[in-house]
Design an enzyme around this catalytic site. Structure first.
Site: not given
Ligand code: M6R
Length: 610
Positions: A2, A27, A75, A99-100, A483, A487, A490, A506, A605
């Site tokens: 947020c 965000r 978010w 936010n939180g 990584e 990438k 996402e 395996h 983010k």
């Protein structure tokens, strides 16, 4: 998660708030909302499910009305993506954005009998209801009472309907920065937001809002008080990066721009720490004593930052023979980690605000370990709470998918390894100099690698329809595969898995069928032949193989369907070249699928919730 913003000034603020929300949209982008304090009609509230652009269109008629307002881009955590759950929340005298996460919102609802006034499913609305319930005309007194009741993290911007032109704020953990600006044309105002990117168009000077301090934003200045009522003068900081760094600058997406910014970001991060050819942390205030006695390093981080740590582990263990444990922050903080005074805990975070990483840091300190953090955002909570900070200088990273922040984090680990090896006498001065000289070429290596962008684009067009994809590699190339897969997942929504090349047989090789793309990374000479054998195994089962390597061997051309050649370099440094390639693969695949590259679904983010 947020983004919040508040602005009060001697001019209409709707555009300032909308533009700020656009900068903060990374965000969270489930919904957006604005509340404007109109001197004639009182508070006007507008919320929209969707992007800030939708809110912008819906509030065009409000361009000229108010000199004070707050805004939010969400978010979702508590409650679905609906207009009722969007912020700002308004109860009685109080309108606020948050936010939180308020952890005890259910208990507070019951204890204060708030159920009947709540119209949403959010934790936030409970704070608005509580403020309204306890309000007797003194905002500071009420805020103080209410924050003492809250458990969790919060950054709150609050307007009271009988306090025109004023915004009150308070925070715990969740970030906020603030500034007061005065322009030559006579316009002035006070601005507060979750991130600097929303402020820099108005001022290069700002301050980090101290936790548990109440700010009163007025047109002509900002007052800061601690909870005892004492006035506090916060330290004024200056933005150290170019304001244009937070704009797209002609690129179609922030992610592509940030991929191309890597050479300069590496230069800014590495060069100030190379003195007479040797790694040097004097300017960072990191004393060699920290390194002399260490017996173990524990790296704690999340996501891409964790992957940078895994590359660091690979280098440190192979060259210094010092054990390095890598721990995902959200796991580390809920177990009893084996660390003590002889462990150096290295915390890695681009934002410096990731809550799991922050709590892991606090736990490590409690257990007596020294904490060195590798952080990109100056003055962030993780940076402030660490014993030592090695700032990376990537500049602002806006795309949700991390790119330049990752490569500079890797470079910070390389510098760290070089200094530790030198100080402890594990690596000779000559070899340290050679290593640092190679590292100084990391930016140039990426620049050269980026020349293959068009080849990568063609490959991305081929893989864009694949439902699944595998990245394989050994040693440091395996660490890069982790990584690479993250990438791709996402931003392209392709299910991608990273596998140690030798481990595939395996079990997971059962998933290889006709045309399943397998991207093999093979830059390490001593395991090169082994990786090629693993490539043959998947090829024999119908895989479509893309090989990333720097060789010209006939054998490699035979075993793959496509090869992406990266410039030659030693194996530790080839990580930088490979990083640029896998970032471009993810970028072009997402773009070819017509997806929102910079703002992938479900993500944000800065992850300030557990
Ligand atoms: O700000 P941080 O580095 O602490 O963030 C950690 C992760 O959330 C982050 O690296 C995330 O995995 C990336 N956005 C992925 O590209």
């Amino acid at each position: 998660m947020c983004g919040i913003i508040g602005c009060t000034g001697n001019q209409p603020v709707r555009n300032i708030i909308i533009n700020g929300l656009k900068q903060l949209e990374y965000r969270g982008y489930d919904s957006a909302g604005i509340a404007l304090f109109d001197p004639k009609t009182g508070i006007i509230l507008k919320k929209k499910v969707g992007r800030v652009a939708d809110l912008e269109a819906a509030t065009e008629n409000l361009e000229t009305v108010a000199g004070c307002g707050i805004g939010h881009t969400r978010w979702a955590t508590h409650g679905g993506v609906t207009e009722a759950n969007a912020h700002p929340h308004q109860v009685g005298h109080v309108t606020l954005v948050h936010n939180g996460i308020i952890e005890n919102y259910r208990e507070l609802t019951t204890e204060y009998g708030l159920k009947d006034v709540l119209k949403s499913e959010t934790d936030t609305e409970v704070v608005a209801a509580l403020l309204d319930r306890l309000y007797e005309g003194d905002p500071m007194k009420t805020i103080k009472k209410v924050v003492n009741l809250l458990a969790g993290s919060f950054a709150l911007c609050i307007m009271f309907d009988d306090q025109p032109g004023k915004i009150f704020t308070i925070r715990n953990v969740s970030p906020m920065v603030a500034t007061h600006f005065k322009n030559e044309d006579g316009t002035e105002g006070s601005l507060i937001a979750s991130d600097l990117v929303a402020l820099i168009d108005y001022s290069k000077e700002y301050f980090v809002v101290p936790e548990y301090h109440i700010l009163t934003l007025k047109e002509d200045g900002i007052e800061v008080h601690d909870l005892k009522g004492n006035e506090v003068k916060p330290e004024i900081l200056t933005v150290s990066w170019d304001i244009n760094a937070a704009k797209k600058g002609g690129y179609p997406h922030f992610m592509l721009k940030e991929i191309y910014e890597q050479p300069e970001a590496l230069e800014r991060t590495i060069q100030p720490r190379v003195v007479n050819g040797l790694p040097d942390f004097t300017e960072d205030g990191i004393d060699d004593e920290v390194f002399k006695n260490l017996k173990q390093i524990t790296v704690v981080a999340c996501g891409t930052a964790m992957h940078a740590g895994i590359v660091g582990k690979s280098l440190i263990e192979s060259t210094l023979r010092i054990p390095v444990l890598t721990e995902i922050a959200s796991e580390f903080r809920y177990k009893d980690p084996i660390i003590d005074e002889s462990t150096l805990v290295v915390v890695v975070s681009q934002s410096g605000e990731t809550i799991d990483t922050l709590e892991a840091l606090r736990l490590a300190k409690k257990k007596g370990s020294k904490v060195l953090s590798i952080v990109n955002v100056k003055g962030s909570t993780i940076a402030r709470e660490s014993d030592y900070v090695l700032y990376t200088h990537a500049g602002p990273e806006i795309a949700v998918a991390s790119t330049k922040a990752y490569t500079v984090q890797v470079s910070a680990f390389y510098l760290l390894a070089a200094r530790i090896g030198f100080v402890k006498g594990i690596v000779s001065e000559e070899d340290t100099r050679k290593f640092v000289a190679n590292l100084s070429q990391a930016g140039a290596l990426i620049e050269e690698t980026l020349k293959s962008a068009n080849d990568v684009k063609r490959i991305a067009n081929h893989i864009k329809t694949a439902p699944d994809l595998f990245y394989i590699g050994r040693g440091i190339d395996y660490t890069m595969s982790l990584e690479a897969a993250l990438k791709l997942k996402e931003i392209s929504y392709i299910h991608a898995e990273a596998y140690a090349a030798g481990e595939l047989k395996h079990g997971t090789i059962a998933l290889i069928a006709e045309n399943v793309p397998v991207i093999a990374i093979a830059t390490e000479e001593h395991v090169y032949a082994k990786v090629i054998s693993n490539v043959r195994e998947v090829k024999a089962r119908g895989a479509y193989v893309i090989l990333i390597s720097h060789d010209d061997k006939e054998e490699s051309k035979e075993v793959c369907d496509k090869q992406i050649k990266i410039p030659a370099s030693d194996s530790a440094m080839s990580v930088f070249a490979t990083a640029a390639i896998v970032q471009l693969i993810a970028y072009y695949t997402s773009d070819a699928k017509g997806l929102d590259v910079d703002k992938p679904r479900n993500l944000a983010k800065s992850v300030t919730v557990e």
